[in-house]
Write an enzyme that holds these catalytic residues in place. Structure first.
Site, short mmCIF file in Angstrom:
data_model
loop_
_atom_site.label_atom_id
_atom_site.label_comp_id
_atom_site.label_asym_id
_atom_site.label_seq_id
_atom_site.Cartn_x
_atom_site.Cartn_y
_atom_site.Cartn_z
N GLY A 1 1.47 0.18 13.22
CA GLY A 1 0.57 -0.81 13.09
C GLY A 1 1.18 -1.87 14.15
N ASN B 210 9.54 -9.61 15.57
CA ASN B 210 9.85 -10.74 14.96
C ASN B 210 11.23 -10.22 13.72
OD1 ASN B 210 10.48 -12.69 12.89
ND2 ASN B 210 8.10 -12.74 12.17
N GLY C 210 0.84 -1.21 -0.03
CA GLY C 210 0.07 0.09 0.07
C GLY C 210 0.81 1.28 0.07
N GLU D 12 8.55 2.21 8.38
CA GLU D 12 9.13 3.14 7.42
C GLU D 12 10.24 3.71 7.98
OE1 GLU D 12 5.64 5.79 8.18
OE2 GLU D 12 4.58 4.90 6.63
MO1 MOS Z 1 2.04 5.12 5.51
S1 MOS Z 1 2.73 6.27 4.05
O1 MOS Z 1 1.67 6.16 6.79
O2 MOS Z 1 0.95 4.11 4.78
#
Ligand code: MOS
Length: 727
Positions: free
Chosen positions: A506, A613, A237, A687
């Site tokens: 996440g 992980n 994504g 990221e």
């Molecule tokens: Mo990311 S660019 O915050 O999906």
């Protein structure tokens, strides 16, 4: 459960499953082609018709007329949606572009129609027969010529920057530009919409199911209770699938029109101008330092086009990375009539550090300091804009030192263009990386069934990152079973709402939600077994407390147990700056005759809390490093400023690095736990890998050649005229 104070010792700390390199539990499904991606739900939706989106042929103006006669008469056509019959469509909160043009056209390839037919080929063929007459209007497509608007509340200042900068003995004042970028994820945007009465089920490639659930009611004008979003597998994504986009909205509208489920995927060449992109930036960095190398003034201004709901916050990393009493950051935006600019692969940090970390390299050279030593000298353990706020953890210096040693930094020749191997100029460069590492509210449901299996349900997504596996690891650790005893079900709005996949939050968030649900389930188990819930231990499929030990399975003899909870995250992220750090080292070869640049080896040393992980985290960092090479050397979404669209809107013209481009990539994670982020003491790494990489590549190219390129991407045409003579 609420997370209000730093985590103390908890069942995760045993690290029987968490912290171990673990192969993806869904890996076999993906490698055998049996994981069902959005467009592939043939079994669930056997009678779906095919929708084909027709994109606008102008960038700005309005639709004068649409002639659908020929398209309607084409074989297999079931219906055509345009603004004339779509009904009122709203816009989302995250992506703010309108899904359907008409009468105004806002950007090139904005959908003007969706043609629905029995087969994809019929829909595509009919799509070519849609005749649109436009009235063109003048648009603004050139960032450098557009009007700059300040963004209220987004500028920051501390001390007196102008005075400190003017008085500094060593200064740098440079401009840097980064071009528009496309996400270029592997799986194109896709959706299948199916109505039963007024209830909509939408299979959609989406990163944050909860955002889609918020946006779709606004866009379609239907209540949230009537919508279910399903998204078990997503083929990448990178910010481009954060919420619902035109493909999903138009699939829903088209399915209502034809009275059948409709599936839509964006043809690759439409994606670049139809969806969103990372906007180009023009940045100015000013640095002032004493002769001792200590920064006294740090100024970063960034200007970008097309604001979605967020600006391109390129100044973010500069607010936190280095000490310096006098500082300003400023953001400016221009409205451009291009497709929507929005989040992509570490938005803010990536383009910001492409400028800042090159400026730091230039400044080190002016000061006669080694670039690693210069960064260490200007390290800070507190938020430089609010010194009362410490970093929760910050091992940037350790990352830099470890990386320098492991990479052989001491063999670098500080004199640019000095190292040759035949016709190749060899250089090494480095940069620091920083990216936020917070957690957000996230919920999950956990079930212990009569077979003793654990099933976790949450609307969290796995966009290729490894969510399935870290969630299984978390549940296995909490319940004291092997990971093979855990089933993970993701990506369905019928499940408890998670934080979703974005912003590198996440991993820490979704595992915290699973932790909370498991704490509840452990309590239910203890109660069933008549065990006290303090000093209770779940391990090896057994439950031990107060000298007794019972098989976990005994707890479900009288029926399965289920628990659901949400982890709410308190204010620790305000008290502490929660960030992840990296040091990047890159070696390149530049051909002295052709200017061809080859990356030869890369190393990232990362400190990012507990690594849940290490296998998946390594892949995340390597993916980020690869994207960083793309940003440095290849990726350039070129605007045709006369007509207002991205010219290279396919994967032939929009280049990204592939395996053959980077022979060697290494990743080291430093030991770290961050108890302020969540119960797993982990942060995300999705990221971090990209943030410092492009500047490290740029600095290596400079070290190889002595040519400083400040306009990305660094392509050979920008080097050629200035290269040292062929040996
Ligand atoms: Mo990311 S660019 O915050 O999906």
């Amino acid at each position: 459960m609420k997370f209000l104070t730093p985590a103390t010792r908890n069942p995760i700390d045993r690290l029987n499953v968490v912290g171990k390199p673990t192969a993806r539990i869904e890996g076999r499904l993906k490698t055998t082609g049996t994981a069902t991606y959005t467009y592939e739900h043939h079994a669930a939706v056997p009678n779906a018709a095919y929708g084909y989106i027709v994109g606008a042929g102008i960038a700005k103006g309005r639709i004068a007329s649409i002639d659908l006669a020929q398209a309607r008469a084409a074989p297999g056509v079931l219906g055509i949606v345009t603004a004339d019959n779509a009904g009122r469509l709203g816009v989302g909160q995250f992506y703010v572009a309108r899904a359907l043009a008409g009468p105004e056209v806002d950007h090139y390839h904005q959908a003007v129609a969706i043609v629905v037919a029995e087969t994809f080929e019929q829909a595509r063929a009919a799509g070519q027969l849609v005749r649109v007459q436009y009235v063109k209007a003048a648009g603004s497509f050139d960032l450098a010529k557009a009007t700059r608007t300040p963004l209220p509340g987004m500028d920051t200042a501390a001390g007196d920057f102008e005075t400190a900068f003017a008085g500094a003995p060593v200064t740098l004042d440079q401009h840097y530009t980064t071009p528009d970028h496309a996400h270029a994820m592997m799986e194109p945007h896709a959706a299948i919409a199916s109505w039963k009465g007024d209830k909509l089920t939408l299979w959609n490639a989406i990163q944050l199911v909860s955002w889609g659930m918020r946006d779709l009611p606004r866009m379609l004008g239907i209540p949230r209770e009537n919508i279910r979003i399903v998204s078990p597998y997503i083929g990448g994504g990178f910010g481009g699938k954060a919420s619902v986009l035109a493909d999903a909205v138009l699939a829903a509208v088209a399915a209502r029109l034809v009275g059948r489920p409709v599936k839509v995927t964006l043809q690759r060449h439409l994606m670049f101008n139809n969806t969103s992109h990372r906007p180009a930036t023009i940045q100015r960095i000013r640095l002032g330092a004493g002769r001792d190398g200590k920064l006294t003034a740090i100024g970063h201004e960034s200007w970008s086009g097309n604001l979605g709901s967020l600006p391109e916050r390129a100044t973010l990393p500069t607010r936190l990375l280095y000490a310096g009493a006098n500082r300003i950051t400023r953001l400016r935006v221009s409205h451009l009539d291009l497709a929507e600019g929005n989040a992509m692969r570490a938005p803010g940090e990536t383009p910001g550090m492409m400028a800042l970390e090159v400026a730091m390299d230039e400044m080190a050279e002016k000061l006669g300091l080694d670039p690693v030593a210069f960064r260490i000298l200007n390290d800070t353990q507190v938020d430089p804009e609010s010194p009362a706020r410490p970093f929760s953890t910050r091992q940037l210096v350790q990352c830099l030192r470890t990386g320098a040693e492991r990479f052989g930094w001491d063999r670098r020749n500080a004199r640019p263009g000095a190292r040759r191997e035949g016709h190749w100029l060899i250089g090494i460069g480095m940069a620091a990386g920083i990216r936020g590492g917070r957690a957000m509210k996230s919920a999950a449901r956990v079930r212990l069934d009569r077979q003793g299996r654990i099933t976790v349900e949450t609307d969290m997504t796995d966009i290729g990152t490894g969510s399935y596996t870290i969630i299984a690891q978390t549940a296995a650790e909490m319940m004291g079973v092997g990971i093979d005893r855990v089933t993970v079900l993701l990506g369905d709005s019928a499940y408890p709402e998670s934080a979703g996949s974005a912003g590198q939050f996440g991993a820490a968030s979704c595992t915290a939600g699973v932790y909370a649900a498991c704490v509840k389930l452990r309590g239910l188990v203890a109660k069933r077994l008549g065990l006290g819930s303090t000093d209770i231990e779940f391990s090896g499929g057994r439950v031990r407390a107060g000298g007794t030990s019972r098989p976990l399975a005994d707890a479900v003899e009288a029926g399965e147990l289920q628990a659901e909870d949400v982890m709410e995250i308190g204010e620790l992220g305000k008290q502490y700056a929660q960030q992840t750090f990296a040091a990047h080292f890159v070696e390149v070869g530049v051909h002295a005759g052709t200017g061809e640049i080859r990356v030869r080896r890369m190393l990232a040393v990362c400190a990012a809390g507990r690594i849940i992980n290490p296998l998946a985290a390594r892949s995340q960092i390597i993916g980020g490093m690869t994207m960083g090479v793309g940003a440095a050397l290849m990726e350039d979404l070129v605007v045709d400023k006369r007509v207002g669209f991205f010219v290279n809107h396919d994967l032939a013209g929009y280049e990204v690095p592939v395996h053959a481009d980077i022979p060697e990539q290494e990743v080291i994670f430093l030991d770290e736990v961050d108890p302020t982020v969540g119960p797993l003491k982990a942060k995300g790494v999705g990221e971090l890998g990209i943030c410092g990489t492009p500047a490290a590549v740029a600095n290596a190219v400079y070290n190889a050649t002595g040519v400083r390129v400040r306009e990305y991407p660094i392509t050979l045409d920008k080097l050629l005229a200035r290269l040292p003579a062929l040996a």
